[in-house]
Write an enzyme that holds these catalytic residues in place. Structure first.
Site, PDB file in Angstrom:
ATOM      1  N   CYS A 163      22.898  14.286  -9.714  1.00 55.66           N
ATOM      2  CA  CYS A 163      21.643  14.812  -9.166  1.00 55.66           C
ATOM      3  C   CYS A 163      20.859  13.714  -8.453  1.00 55.66           C
ATOM      4  O   CYS A 163      20.150  12.926  -9.089  1.00 55.66           O
ATOM      5  CB  CYS A 163      20.807  15.418 -10.286  1.00 55.66           C
ATOM      6  SG  CYS A 163      19.235  16.045  -9.691  1.00 55.66           S
ATOM      7  N   CYS A 166      17.105  13.784  -8.836  1.00 53.84           N
ATOM      8  CA  CYS A 166      16.606  13.388 -10.156  1.00 53.84           C
ATOM      9  C   CYS A 166      16.646  11.876 -10.328  1.00 53.84           C
ATOM     10  O   CYS A 166      15.723  11.282 -10.868  1.00 53.84           O
ATOM     11  CB  CYS A 166      17.480  13.973 -11.261  1.00 53.84           C
ATOM     12  SG  CYS A 166      17.962  15.654 -11.023  1.00 53.84           S
ATOM     13  N   ASP A 167      17.743  11.264  -9.912  1.00 52.55           N
ATOM     14  CA  ASP A 167      18.014   9.893 -10.317  1.00 52.55           C
ATOM     15  C   ASP A 167      18.003   8.869  -9.186  1.00 52.55           C
ATOM     16  O   ASP A 167      18.064   7.664  -9.441  1.00 52.55           O
ATOM     17  CB  ASP A 167      19.378   9.834 -11.035  1.00 52.55           C
ATOM     18  CG  ASP A 167      19.382  10.699 -12.292  1.00 52.55           C
ATOM     19  OD1 ASP A 167      18.317  10.813 -12.920  1.00 52.55           O
ATOM     20  OD2 ASP A 167      20.433  11.264 -12.626  1.00 52.55           O
TER      21      ASP A 167
END
Ligand code: NAP
Length: 339
Positions: A163, A166-167
């Site tokens: 992701c 997200c990261d």
């Protein structure tokens, strides 16, 4: 990436945050028989909820480990009709969720472990509870596919992620790799150029599955470099508990090399979330739910929609369309059975 931030945990950094249970009703009786239960809160499930709620079926929507589905971890959605400038995936999901709530949908967090579709009403096992429903709409979507290397699995949350939204933030100014040759990989690579000093896109073939527009954008980006005909053999850094590089193999020359990177992002497609229905309805060889006439499974009263049954189109708009169909068919089924 901090140790606690696996692909799911770290999503709190997304500009819209994780989709949460703000609209969740607290008063859900486990012994009552629902007219319809919808499994999944992605585009398909929420569209089914909007239609079912407006038909007064008071649907209960079960929300699993990945609330909001794939749209909740994507960035700009440019091809959903009605948003000429595009809309952020999490915002689109949040809008659908509000729309479903407005008409009386109940939401409930919980992992569906197994189902019994041999008796009526159908029985769904969620944690220690059993829920009963006359119709079931399965919209459980698909989850990120992993390469399956032991070193990859050991470093999930420590530089290995599926992701980017997200990261990606954790790798500002660093060199990273993205694996895959489809639209997901291009999208991840393009998104990661916001943070990374260099993105190496690694693909196992020479030809790409990505759409021309996405591929052209990636090729034209100065920070993105391509390595084709290349496979990842090992993610390096297991002992240090952080990704330090990748051991690669050129699939044409068989030459091996080391690519120093701080992170590896997977963009290699998805696998359908349908294991809990094994033996109850038909799945194909890749685990997708088999449907006929768009959304019908082999069990009357059980419908499937979205990415858990669609291996061909897999678009937000087609998922929404099939969610609508499933809800209309559930409504018709209930009417035909005297509800
Ligand atoms: P995809 O089109 O199936 O592409 C997956 C890619 O990963 C392929 O290039 C495949 O290689 C590679 N791959 C699969 N397993 C692998 C493995 N074990 N090792 C190495 N490489 C592997 O999946 P996707 O990119 O997630 O896209 C799915 C659907 O969503 C598509 O319809 C796409 O158009 C859509 N989508 C659209 C957007 C957008 O419009 N913005 C964004 C994301 C996704 P091979 O080519 O060799 O098989």
């Amino acid at each position: 990436m901090p140790a606690a931030s696996g692909p799911n945990v770290a999503r709190i950094f997304h500009p819209y945050g994780r989709i949460h249970s703000r609209y969740t009703s607290e008063k859900i009786m486990t012994d009552e028989i629902r007219d319809t239960i919808i499994v999944g809160t992605g585009c398909a499930g929420l569209t089914a909820a909007i239609y079912a709620a407006r038909a007064n079926l008071k649907p209960l929507v079960l929300e699993g480990h990945e609330p909001g589905g794939q749209l909740s971890i994507t960035t700009l959605v440019e091809n959903f009709p009605g948003w000429p400038e595009g809309i952020q995936g999490p915002q689109l999901i949040e809008n659908m969720r509000m729309q479903a709530s407005r008409f009386g949908t109940d939401f409930r967090l919980g992992h569906l472990s197994s189902v019994d579709l041999s008796k009526r009403p159908f029985r769904l096992h969620v944690g220690k509870e059993v829920l009963h429903t006359r119709t079931l709409i399965i919209a459980s979507g698909a989850s990120a596919r992993w390469l399956g290397l032991p070193s990859e699995q050991a470093l999930i949350g420590h530089g290995v992620s599926s992701c980017a939204t997200c990261d990606g933030f954790f790798f500002s100014g660093q060199e990273i790799a993205v694996i895959g040759g489809g639209d997901s990989a291009m999208e991840e690579a393009l998104f990661l150029t916001r943070f990374a000093s260099k993105v190496t896109l690694i693909h196992r073939r020479e030809q790409f599955r990505a759409s021309k527009i996405m591929l052209d954008r990636a090729i034209g980006h100065e920070k993105i470099h391509f390595l084709t005909n290349t496979a990842v053999e090992e993610v390096l850094g297991v002992e240090q508990k952080e990704v330090t590089g990748l051991r690669l193999r050129n699939l044409v020359t068989q030459e091996r090399s080391i690519l120093p990177v701080s992170a590896m992002f997977l963009g290699i497609g998805h696998v359908p979330n349908a294991k809990m229905f094994t033996g109850q309805i038909d799945l194909d060889d890749d685990g997708y739910i088999r449907t006929h006439d768009y959304v019908f499974t082999r069990v009357a009263g059980v419908f499937a929609c979205g990415d858990v049954q669609d291996r061909q189109y897999r678009q937000a708009i087609t998922a929404a369309g099939s969610g609508c169909m499933a809800a209309l068919e559930a409504e018709k089924y209930l009417e035909d059975h005297g509800r």
